[in-house]
Every structure is written in structure tokens, then in C-alpha cells.
Design a protein around this motif. Sequence first.
Motif, PDB file in Angstrom:
ATOM      1  N   GLU A   7       0.830  -1.194   0.000  1.00 37.79           N
ATOM      2  CA  GLU A   7       0.000   0.000   0.000  1.00 37.79           C
ATOM      3  C   GLU A   7       0.870   1.251   0.000  1.00 37.79           C
ATOM      4  OE1 GLU A   7      -2.868   0.076   3.085  1.00 37.79           O
ATOM      5  OE2 GLU A   7      -3.900  -1.744   2.410  1.00 37.79           O
ATOM      6  N   ILE A   8       0.338   2.299  -0.588  1.00 43.93           N
ATOM      7  CA  ILE A   8       1.063   3.561  -0.613  1.00 43.93           C
ATOM      8  C   ILE A   8       1.122   4.111   0.803  1.00 43.93           C
ATOM      9  CG2 ILE A   8       1.119   5.890  -1.572  1.00 43.93           C
ATOM     10  CD1 ILE A   8      -0.675   4.756  -3.862  1.00 43.93           C
ATOM     11  N   PRO A   9       2.314   4.444   1.297  1.00 46.37           N
ATOM     12  CA  PRO A   9       2.398   4.971   2.664  1.00 46.37           C
ATOM     13  C   PRO A   9       1.760   6.345   2.772  1.00 46.37           C
ATOM     14  CG  PRO A   9       4.529   5.100   1.568  1.00 46.37           C
ATOM     15  CD  PRO A   9       3.629   4.325   0.655  1.00 46.37           C
ATOM     16  N   VAL A  10       1.204   6.615   3.924  1.00 45.86           N
ATOM     17  CA  VAL A  10       0.611   7.916   4.218  1.00 45.86           C
ATOM     18  C   VAL A  10       1.393   8.530   5.377  1.00 45.86           C
ATOM     19  CG1 VAL A  10      -1.463   9.174   4.878  1.00 45.86           C
ATOM     20  CG2 VAL A  10      -1.652   7.090   3.492  1.00 45.86           C
ATOM     21  N   GLN A  13       3.259  14.321   7.555  1.00 42.75           N
ATOM     22  CA  GLN A  13       3.704  15.581   6.972  1.00 42.75           C
ATOM     23  C   GLN A  13       3.253  15.696   5.519  1.00 42.75           C
ATOM     24  OE1 GLN A  13       7.600  14.286   8.746  1.00 42.75           O
ATOM     25  NE2 GLN A  13       8.072  16.452   8.410  1.00 42.75           N
ATOM     26  N   PRO A  14       2.906  16.906   5.080  1.00 46.36           N
ATOM     27  CA  PRO A  14       2.443  17.082   3.702  1.00 46.36           C
ATOM     28  C   PRO A  14       3.588  17.006   2.694  1.00 46.36           C
ATOM     29  CG  PRO A  14       2.609  19.196   4.793  1.00 46.36           C
ATOM     30  CD  PRO A  14       2.876  18.153   5.853  1.00 46.36           C
ATOM     31  N   ILE A  15       3.242  16.702   1.457  1.00 45.67           N
ATOM     32  CA  ILE A  15       4.205  16.620   0.360  1.00 45.67           C
ATOM     33  C   ILE A  15       3.687  17.490  -0.780  1.00 45.67           C
ATOM     34  CG2 ILE A  15       5.569  15.091  -1.097  1.00 45.67           C
ATOM     35  CD1 ILE A  15       4.585  12.744   0.533  1.00 45.67           C
ATOM     36  N   ILE A  16       4.595  18.118  -1.491  1.00 48.11           N
ATOM     37  CA  ILE A  16       4.230  18.893  -2.681  1.00 48.11           C
ATOM     38  C   ILE A  16       4.740  18.160  -3.918  1.00 48.11           C
ATOM     39  CG2 ILE A  16       4.561  21.062  -3.948  1.00 48.11           C
ATOM     40  CD1 ILE A  16       4.713  22.500  -1.259  1.00 48.11           C
ATOM     41  N   GLU A  17       3.837  17.863  -4.816  1.00 52.50           N
ATOM     42  CA  GLU A  17       4.169  17.258  -6.113  1.00 52.50           C
ATOM     43  C   GLU A  17       4.598  18.381  -7.045  1.00 52.50           C
ATOM     44  OE1 GLU A  17       5.097  15.563  -8.617  1.00 52.50           O
ATOM     45  OE2 GLU A  17       3.446  14.163  -9.079  1.00 52.50           O
ATOM     46  N   THR A  18       5.909  18.472  -7.332  1.00 47.82           N
ATOM     47  CA  THR A  18       6.425  19.628  -8.071  1.00 47.82           C
ATOM     48  C   THR A  18       6.436  19.448  -9.577  1.00 47.82           C
ATOM     49  OG1 THR A  18       8.746  18.900  -7.916  1.00 47.82           O
ATOM     50  CG2 THR A  18       7.879  20.285  -6.119  1.00 47.82           C
ATOM     51  N   HIS A  19       6.113  18.244 -10.079  1.00 50.14           N
ATOM     52  CA  HIS A  19       6.169  18.077 -11.533  1.00 50.14           C
ATOM     53  C   HIS A  19       5.358  16.861 -11.958  1.00 50.14           C
ATOM     54  CE1 HIS A  19       8.597  18.909 -15.333  1.00 50.14           C
ATOM     55  NE2 HIS A  19       7.875  17.834 -15.659  1.00 50.14           N
ATOM     56  N   CYS A  20       4.221  17.114 -12.607  1.00 47.11           N
ATOM     57  CA  CYS A  20       3.431  16.049 -13.211  1.00 47.11           C
ATOM     58  C   CYS A  20       2.696  16.625 -14.411  1.00 47.11           C
ATOM     59  CB  CYS A  20       2.461  15.441 -12.209  1.00 47.11           C
ATOM     60  SG  CYS A  20       1.119  16.549 -11.699  1.00 47.11           S
ATOM     61  N   HIS A  21       2.030  15.741 -15.139  1.00 43.79           N
ATOM     62  CA  HIS A  21       1.289  16.149 -16.339  1.00 43.79           C
ATOM     63  C   HIS A  21      -0.133  15.602 -16.221  1.00 43.79           C
ATOM     64  CE1 HIS A  21       5.083  17.382 -18.276  1.00 43.79           C
ATOM     65  NE2 HIS A  21       5.596  16.306 -17.701  1.00 43.79           N
ATOM     66  N   LEU A  22      -0.983  16.333 -15.513  1.00 48.04           N
ATOM     67  CA  LEU A  22      -2.335  15.847 -15.255  1.00 48.04           C
ATOM     68  C   LEU A  22      -3.114  15.605 -16.534  1.00 48.04           C
ATOM     69  CD1 LEU A  22      -3.462  18.064 -12.218  1.00 48.04           C
ATOM     70  CD2 LEU A  22      -2.628  15.692 -12.169  1.00 48.04           C
ATOM     71  N   LEU A  36      -7.272  10.643  -4.564  1.00 40.55           N
ATOM     72  CA  LEU A  36      -6.290   9.683  -4.077  1.00 40.55           C
ATOM     73  C   LEU A  36      -5.007  10.383  -3.639  1.00 40.55           C
ATOM     74  CD1 LEU A  36      -6.780   6.874  -6.737  1.00 40.55           C
ATOM     75  CD2 LEU A  36      -7.329   6.705  -4.301  1.00 40.55           C
ATOM     76  N   SER A  37      -4.655  11.446  -4.332  1.00 38.57           N
ATOM     77  CA  SER A  37      -3.469  12.209  -3.964  1.00 38.57           C
ATOM     78  C   SER A  37      -3.655  12.896  -2.621  1.00 38.57           C
ATOM     79  CB  SER A  37      -3.139  13.238  -5.057  1.00 38.57           C
ATOM     80  OG  SER A  37      -2.880  12.594  -6.291  1.00 38.57           O
ATOM     81  N   ARG A  38      -4.818  13.466  -2.403  1.00 35.60           N
ATOM     82  CA  ARG A  38      -5.101  14.082  -1.108  1.00 35.60           C
ATOM     83  C   ARG A  38      -5.093  13.044   0.016  1.00 35.60           C
ATOM     84  NH1 ARG A  38      -4.320  19.461  -0.613  1.00 35.60           N
ATOM     85  NH2 ARG A  38      -6.269  20.159   0.313  1.00 35.60           N
ATOM     86  N   ASP A  39      -5.540  11.839  -0.312  1.00 36.10           N
ATOM     87  CA  ASP A  39      -5.585  10.777   0.691  1.00 36.10           C
ATOM     88  C   ASP A  39      -4.204  10.429   1.228  1.00 36.10           C
ATOM     89  OD1 ASP A  39      -8.328  10.604   0.462  1.00 36.10           O
ATOM     90  OD2 ASP A  39      -8.307   8.806  -0.809  1.00 36.10           O
ATOM     91  N   VAL A  40      -3.152  10.642   0.422  1.00 32.97           N
ATOM     92  CA  VAL A  40      -1.787  10.338   0.885  1.00 32.97           C
ATOM     93  C   VAL A  40      -1.037  11.618   1.242  1.00 32.97           C
ATOM     94  CG1 VAL A  40      -1.692   8.151  -0.344  1.00 32.97           C
ATOM     95  CG2 VAL A  40      -0.829  10.220  -1.461  1.00 32.97           C
ATOM     96  N   GLU A 229       0.466   3.090 -14.847  1.00 30.54           N
ATOM     97  CA  GLU A 229       0.578   4.521 -15.112  1.00 30.54           C
ATOM     98  C   GLU A 229       0.948   5.235 -13.816  1.00 30.54           C
ATOM     99  OE1 GLU A 229      -2.249   7.114 -17.672  1.00 30.54           O
ATOM    100  OE2 GLU A 229      -2.962   7.349 -15.599  1.00 30.54           O
ATOM    101  N   ASN A 230       1.915   6.115 -13.897  1.00 33.97           N
ATOM    102  CA  ASN A 230       2.319   6.885 -12.731  1.00 33.97           C
ATOM    103  C   ASN A 230       1.267   7.943 -12.408  1.00 33.97           C
ATOM    104  OD1 ASN A 230       3.958   7.624 -10.616  1.00 33.97           O
ATOM    105  ND2 ASN A 230       5.564   8.523 -11.875  1.00 33.97           N
ATOM    106  N   ALA A 231       1.283   8.424 -11.170  1.00 29.72           N
ATOM    107  CA  ALA A 231       0.339   9.452 -10.729  1.00 29.72           C
ATOM    108  C   ALA A 231       0.913  10.128  -9.497  1.00 29.72           C
ATOM    109  CB  ALA A 231      -1.029   8.829 -10.408  1.00 29.72           C
ATOM    110  N   PRO A 232       0.450  11.336  -9.174  1.00 34.49           N
ATOM    111  CA  PRO A 232       0.985  12.046  -8.007  1.00 34.49           C
ATOM    112  C   PRO A 232       0.905  11.266  -6.705  1.00 34.49           C
ATOM    113  CG  PRO A 232      -0.263  13.556  -9.378  1.00 34.49           C
ATOM    114  CD  PRO A 232      -0.485  12.184  -9.959  1.00 34.49           C
ATOM    115  N   PHE A 233      -0.088  10.378  -6.577  1.00 34.41           N
ATOM    116  CA  PHE A 233      -0.247   9.678  -5.295  1.00 34.41           C
ATOM    117  C   PHE A 233       0.832   8.624  -5.045  1.00 34.41           C
ATOM    118  CE2 PHE A 233      -3.520   8.017  -8.289  1.00 34.41           C
ATOM    119  CZ  PHE A 233      -3.024   6.739  -8.494  1.00 34.41           C
ATOM    120  N   TYR A 234       1.712   8.376  -6.026  1.00 33.35           N
ATOM    121  CA  TYR A 234       2.850   7.493  -5.788  1.00 33.35           C
ATOM    122  C   TYR A 234       4.065   8.253  -5.242  1.00 33.35           C
ATOM    123  CZ  TYR A 234       0.475   3.794  -8.451  1.00 33.35           C
ATOM    124  OH  TYR A 234      -0.411   2.837  -8.882  1.00 33.35           O
ATOM    125  N   LEU A 235       3.942   9.535  -5.027  1.00 32.71           N
ATOM    126  CA  LEU A 235       5.079  10.347  -4.586  1.00 32.71           C
ATOM    127  C   LEU A 235       5.679   9.890  -3.250  1.00 32.71           C
ATOM    128  CD1 LEU A 235       6.765  12.740  -5.563  1.00 32.71           C
ATOM    129  CD2 LEU A 235       5.205  14.260  -4.339  1.00 32.71           C
TER     130      LEU A 235
END
Length: 269
Positions: A7-10, A13-22, A36-40, A229-235
Motif C-alpha cells: 500500500e502507498i504509505p501515508v 507531513q504534507p508533500i508537494i508534487e512539483t512536476h506532473c502532467h495531469l 487519491l493524492s489528497r488521501d496520501v 501509469e504513474n500518478a501524483p499519489f505514488y510520490l
Amino acid sequence: MSKKRREIPVFDQPIIETHCHLDYLKDRPLDETLSLSRDVNIERVITIAVSPDNLARVRELSQVAPWVYGTQGIHPHDAESYSDAVEAEIRAHVGDDKIVAVGEIGLDYFYDNSDREVQRSVFRRQLQIACDTDRPVVIHSREADEDTIDILREFENTLTRRGVIHSFTSGPGLARYALDNGWCLGFNGITTFNKAENVRDIVRMTPIDQILLETDSPFLTPVPYRGRENAPFYLPFVAEQIAEVKGLDLAEVLTKTYSNSLRTFFPER
């Protein structure tokens, strides 16, 4: 062998995704990806412009949620489509409230999708936009270390020191130049790949206060989810890997990279 999927760790502390292509994501609806990104605990997302065709789309995406931001710029792959009209569009919107940088700009001599001289010219023109507007830059450099350094040197006296060479896979020479000039290096899922020891070597030499976390999704999905497929929630997997490679406590990595992201892209927010 890939690590067993988990499972993706949660993190607290918050994280900022600085580079993706939504706008490139296809596997799920955008609202689901963002949820899902907010969830992590992804606190902010920066989606990156790359071509004349998606400048407006990135601006639209930056409005879908208060915590989604964008950039304006033309990738070296599309340098031959750069024009005065495209430059005027970038200049007209780079100061928009939800636009945080000029990018993705730079040089790519691996694919050579655009003539190299054209790439260099377009890179210079967009660096000048950043100088004129005092905006940070998001730089792509692949197999073009020497020319990237030479062109950046032309702008040393006018270009803001807020910027990043993203998805860093170049050599130590470019890394040292960028770091010595106060820039950040962006690292993503490549740091988890078995054959990416050269990138991990750069992570080791990079001070933690000059590292940014990114996914570059939908590309470069980290272990243990390669093949999807990659996504911000894998950060979070990238954050864990940076901590492991540098031998640092995860909490320190999260605190420092968060601060680095604010300093680079959100100095007044």
C-alpha cells in the motif's frame, strides 16, 4: 527483482508534487486521481506545460482545485513549434495567480525531436521570459549537459536562483553547476530503478535543502508499481527512497523538501 507491491504509505507531513502532467493521465478520472493524492497527504500539485497545444489546458487544470497549480512553457521536443504568438501567450499568462513558473524548457539531445540550434534559441527566449518576469524555471536537460551549462551562464546575472532541473539524470558536472548556483534538482521514480545507480549517486551529492520531489507522471512510475501509469499519489515512494539513499530520517526529508518546494515555487504563499 521489483519489490513486492504494498500500500502507498501515508505520512503525517504534507508533500508537494512539483512536476506532473495531469492532462496526460488516462487510467482514471481526474477527480479520482486528485482525491487519491489528497488521501496520501499531497498538499499541492504542479502540472506542467510542454507544448503550444496544452498551454491553455494547463491553465484550465490549475483552476480545478485551490491546491492545483501550473506552469507555462515549451518543452525542447516542441521547440520547432515555438513562435512569436506562442511567446506572447506565455508572457500573457506566466504571471497568472495559479501559474508558478516558466517551464518545461530546456534541451533534449537524446531524442532530438527538434533541431538543436532551434532548441537552444527557444531555451534562451524562454529564459529571458523568466528574467523579465522574475519567475522560477523548470528545466529539462537530457544528454545536453555542456550546452545547458553554457546557456545558463549567459543568464547568471539576471535569472532568479529559484528553479529546478527536473527529473535529473545528467552527470555530476551539471549537478554541481546547478547546486553551486543555488538551484534545486528534482528526483522521481527513477531513483527506485535497479539500474539507476548513477542517479542515486547524484542524490547522495545533493544537499537535502536543494532536493525537490516529483513524479513526472504519467511517466517513470516508481518501484513497486512499475508497469502501471504513474500518478501524483505514488510520490511517497520517492520520498522514502530519497531518505534511504541519503541515510536520513524520513521526517527530515519530508520537512526539507516541503520547505524547498515552497521556497522555489510559492515564496509568498
